[in-house]
Design an enzyme around this catalytic site. Structure first.
Site, short mmCIF file in Angstrom:
data_model
loop_
_atom_site.label_atom_id
_atom_site.label_comp_id
_atom_site.label_asym_id
_atom_site.label_seq_id
_atom_site.Cartn_x
_atom_site.Cartn_y
_atom_site.Cartn_z
N ASN A 1 3.89 -13.91 4.27
CA ASN A 1 3.21 -13.47 5.27
C ASN A 1 1.78 -14.43 5.12
O ASN A 1 1.01 -14.96 5.85
CB ASN A 1 2.86 -12.30 5.77
N ASP B 1 21.77 15.66 -30.62
CA ASP B 1 22.25 16.39 -31.55
C ASP B 1 23.55 16.75 -31.60
O ASP B 1 24.06 16.38 -30.33
CB ASP B 1 21.40 17.78 -31.70
N GLU C 1 0.79 -1.13 -0.12
CA GLU C 1 0.15 0.05 -0.02
C GLU C 1 0.95 1.31 0.05
O GLU C 1 0.29 2.47 -0.36
CB GLU C 1 -1.05 -0.04 1.16
#
Length: 906
Positions: A716, A373, A331
């Site tokens: 977990n 460039d 989260e």
């Protein structure tokens, strides 16, 4: 008379094409149609062009100009405008993880409005979005502040009424209209697309459109001119002056044939406004987000079903499943990513880099190809005298002396090459001009002759010039000067210029041209008899002295900066509008392996597959237009590269927008800065190299958080699945899971301040969703082994084997789970042995200690009863220490195997 009206471009992309392909097709269509229209104007006589725009050489009346301004609109091109602050704020929250967290918070609120998890998730979401919004909003304002707030005007010839005499007015450029007659002089910006009516010695700087470092000569033009042969490239037409260019010398009058979006410049700008294509950062975040969401969508229903069937309490099972969903979702990812990028932006701002779009920081670190460039990046963007050569190609001070006298005494506006000769002598103090030199006359430069001459008098002998004699010194284009020469200087002797010798000196000039040098010839003639006036007819029977060779020199640190980029795994490809000889010379001087220089004309005939192969093997592209630059970028991306583009001109805008990271400079034209993601306050590759390191550090810390959070959360949840199947009570309360995740996630806020190992920073880094998934399912279950070990210890050693003692079981697993998660930070953050071979930064160390102390304190704190904790016996902690040490040891062994097996870690 009918006004010239632009044709509406048609999109060339086939149905089903991507947004990027549609925009590229639109750009190609717009520029092609604008080019065809301008080419037609260039080929037509000036009188007809004036008639076609319903104008005259005297200019428009004020009333006509007002009507045309109302009809055609202001003379401005489409620009990228920053969205309103509330739109930026909404976009800051447009993230898959934020959507998941909002949904979970809503479910928790529906179940229990007093649930503290609702507040926790809301705070996470709020801080994440606000942090990202504020950084991008502030960066956008900083980028806008780089623009100079001045009103630019131009000289326009207008009349009060149809019978009135024309008067020249200074009007703002945005009020120029088709049919206006504009007067140009040295230093003026060309306000719109002009067909030149008259021009005298006009030279125009077109670097912003074409990339050419030297000004381009326009033809001396009269109102009765018959036009020129039609060209496919309006930039090369010598009777057109295009919007976005500037006058370096000479004067001209032109009639406006296109303004605003109808100009050549506007045709490029119009198709560049709107939503940007997705970069590698956007794609990577999206893939990783949906990978983790898919895991959550699979695991959470399984946890819900197991708990519902085994415990019989479906409401409690639902709450627990929601808590597991929060636990499995990283989260803090949006917040950590935003904090990482914001910190990177602040660090880069100290190194003279303004970050407009935060995602560009990671793209800069992932970049493995840089297209750049030449002018101003590899070179100093100024013309210098590189060498002064005799007719055999050997350095000769007499050539420098004559060239200096020609440049010093001319009274007209000195061009860049005249100034380069003067600067070279002033620096070296090799030639001294004293009062004994006197100016007699000069024959000014014109573009028909392509040369200029001065006539000087001297009181004493100088070279072949005796006292009282006049010397004519001519400097100009090799072909024109050589045609006037009958003799040449050969090692101090004047010899006749035979056909064989003429071929010899021509070859010397051509050899230097092939080295990318601009060559001018220097010739003299001693004139008997004093006269006060000289004409073009006196430029005859000249003696060739030698050649002056000019170039835009490479930057002193360019080679070192390029080597630094190469050492970091970044291939540099030069994509320039300048010619192939100049590009090859400069690239060779800075250590680039040039190989075969590919001109832009070869690109047009290739399909996408052929172009991908060409782009992969080519280092230098020359004489490329804006469409070709963008195609090269897309071809490299299609080949799997993360592409950066560095440019500052109008002709770079499309490529800047298509690149994964567009890089410009604060002196660039507005459209280039608007198209860029990053703006350098110095056009220096060394500054860019420092930005690359910062980008890789930012990405490394982001991926570090994702991998350690995803793997520990997965472990977990896997442990929860096992425990739910065999334990008669909830292995951990929903509020405990939320608190555990909150403490762990807060500790991760220090991740953006962590350091990365030097080895990690040596090569480009990209998102790898499959690698993250593989890492998660490999490392995650390691923690489950020790979670299950703790289950068995709590069950058999401490007797937590029934509903009556479930709080002891839950408290024991809470501490072990939190401490193992916290320790895994140090195990995963480096491929080395933690604490010994690689140590985290002090903010990470401090947050780790605080997380551990918080986890140990909570079961003994006053908050324990409300959270469901109980105090643990002293005998628990030796077991805890043993489990954690075994966990670290096994993780290090698995890490070593993983690195050997997959040759990667972070």
């Amino acid at each position: 008379m009918t006004m010239l009206t632009p044709r509406t471009p048609t999109t060339l992309a086939p149905p089903g094409s991507s947004r990027r392909e549609r925009r590229a097709a639109e750009l190609e269509s717009r520029t092609r149609l604008a080019g065809e229209r301008l080419a037609g104007i260039s080929a037509r006589p000036g009188v007809q062009v004036l008639q076609s725009v319903d104008a005259s050489r005297a200019g428009l009346t004020h009333a006509e100009a007002a009507l045309r301004l109302e009809r055609h609109g202001s003379n401005v091109v489409a620009r990228e405008r920053a969205p309103r602050w509330y739109v930026q704020l909404a976009k800051a929250y447009w993230n898959p993880f934020i959507a998941v967290l909002v949904f979970l918070a809503a479910v928790m609120y529906w179940q229990d409005p007093a649930d503290p998890g609702v507040v926790i998730l809301s705070v996470m979401v709020g801080i994440s979005g606000l942090l990202r919004f504020w950084q991008e909003f502030r960066s956008g304002r900083a980028a806008d502040a780089l623009k100079k707030l001045v009103t630019t005007t131009c000289a326009v010839q207008r009349r009060a009424g149809s019978g009135s005499a024309p008067t020249t007015f200074e009007v703002p450029m945005d009020q120029v209209v088709p049919g206006d007659v504009v007067k140009l002089a040295a230093g003026d910006l060309v306000p719109a697309d002009l067909r030149l009516i008259t021009a005298k010695d006009l030279m125009v700087g077109q670097a912003a459109l074409s990339g050419e470092s030297l000004p381009v000569a326009k033809a001396d033009t009269r109102a009765q001119d018959l036009g020129q042969h039609e060209t496919t490239d309006p930039v090369e037409a010598d009777n057109l002056a295009l919007m976005g260019t500037s006058v370096t010398s000479g004067t001209a009058t032109g009639v406006v044939v296109a303004t605003g979006a109808d100009t050549w410049f506007g045709s490029m700008a119009g198709s560049l406004v709107g939503e940007r294509p997705q970069t590698s950062f956007d794609t990577g975040v999206r893939k990783v987000s949906f990978l983790l969401i898919r895991f959550m969508l699979v695991m959470v229903p399984v946890v819900f079903m197991i708990n519902g069937f085994t415990k019989g309490d479906w409401d409690e099972a639902f709450l627990f499943a929601v808590a597991v969903a929060v636990g499995l979702t990283p989260e803090m990812l949006p917040m950590v990513v935003s904090a990482n990028l914001a910190r990177g932006a602040v660090a880069m701002s100290r190194r003279k880099v303004v970050v407009k779009r935060l995602g560009a920081i990671q793209n800069l670190g992932a970049m493995d190809v840089l297209c750049t460039d030449k002018t101003g990046t590899l070179t100093e963007d100024r013309i210098v005298l590189d060498r002064y050569l005799d007719v055999h190609g050997d350095e000769d001070g007499e050539v420098l002396e004559y060239g200096y006298l020609n440049a010093h005494f001319q009274t007209g506006l000195k061009n860049l090459m005249d100034q380069a000769v003067i600067d070279r002598v002033d620096e070296a103090e090799e030639v001294v001009v004293d009062a004994r030199f006197s100016m007699v006359d000069e024959i000014p430069f014109d573009f028909a002759r392509r040369r200029m001459s001065v006539v000087l008098a001297r009181d004493s002998l100088v070279g072949d010039v005796g006292p009282g004699e006049h010397v004519l010194i001519t400097k100009g284009a090799v072909e024109e000067v050589l045609d006037l020469c009958t003799h040449m200087k050969d090692r101090g002797e004047t010899v006749e210029l035979t056909g064989q010798l003429r071929r010899h000196v021509t070859r010397i000039a051509e050899d230097n041209n092939r080295q990318g040098l601009r060559i001018l010839a220097v010739a003299t003639r001693a004139i008997d008899g004093a006269r006060s006036a000289y004409t073009v007819a006196d430029e005859d029977r000249l003696t060739l002295v030698g050649f002056l060779a000019f170039l835009d020199p490479p930057k002193a640190d360019a080679a070192r900066a390029l080597q630094g980029l190469a050492d970091k795994g970044i291939a540099v490809k030069v994509v320039t509008g300048d010619n192939d000889l100049v590009a090859a010379r400069v690239c060779a001087d800075v250590g680039i392996d040039v190989g075969q220089v590919v001109p832009g004309s070869e690109i047009d005939g290739l399909d996408e597959t052929e172009l991908r192969a060409l782009a992969a093997r080519t280092t230098v592209f020359a004489k490329v237009n804006p469409v070709q630059k963008a195609r090269i970028v897309r071809a490299l991306q299609a080949d799997g590269h993360t592409v950066g583009f560095l440019g500052d001109g109008i002709n770079d805008a499309a490529a800047l927008r298509d690149a994964d990271v567009g890089i410009s400079v604060d002196t660039a034209v507005d459209i280039a800065k608007e198209s860029a993601d990053i703006i350098l306050l110095e056009k220096d590759l060394t500054v860019l190299e420092q930005g690359v390191v910062q980008g890789r550090t930012t990405f490394g810390n982001t991926i570090k958080y994702i991998k350690m959070t995803a793997s520990s959360n997965f472990g977990n949840v896997f442990s929860v699945l096992v425990a739910s199947a065999f334990i008669p009570f909830q292995p951990m309360l929903a509020i405990m899971l939320l608190v555990q995740n909150l403490v762990y996630d807060i500790s991760q806020l220090a991740t953006p301040w962590d350091r990365m190992d030097e080895e990690y920073l040596r090569r480009p880094r990209n998102w790898d969703a499959k690698g993250i998934g593989r890492f998660m399912v490999t490392i995650g279950p390691v923690s489950s082994i020790f979670d299950i070990s703790m289950f068995l210890i709590m069950w058999h050693v401490f007797g937590a084997d029934s509903g009556a003692s479930q709080s002891l079981f839950q408290s024991g697993w809470f501490i072990e789970g939190l401490l193992s998660q916290t320790l895994i930070v140090h195990m995963i953050r480096t491929r080395k042995i933690p604490f010994i071979q690689s140590r985290a930064s002090w903010p990470v160390m401090v947050m780790t200690v605080l997380a551990v102390l918080t986890g140990l304190w909570l079961p003994f704190s006053p908050l324990a009863p409300s959270l469901g904790f109980v105090a643990l016996p002293a005998g628990y902690f030796p077991w805890l220490t043993g489990v954690l040490l075994a966990y670290c040891t096994l993780t290090q062994l698995v890490k070593t195997w993983y690195i050997r097996r997959f040759n990667t870690w972070l």
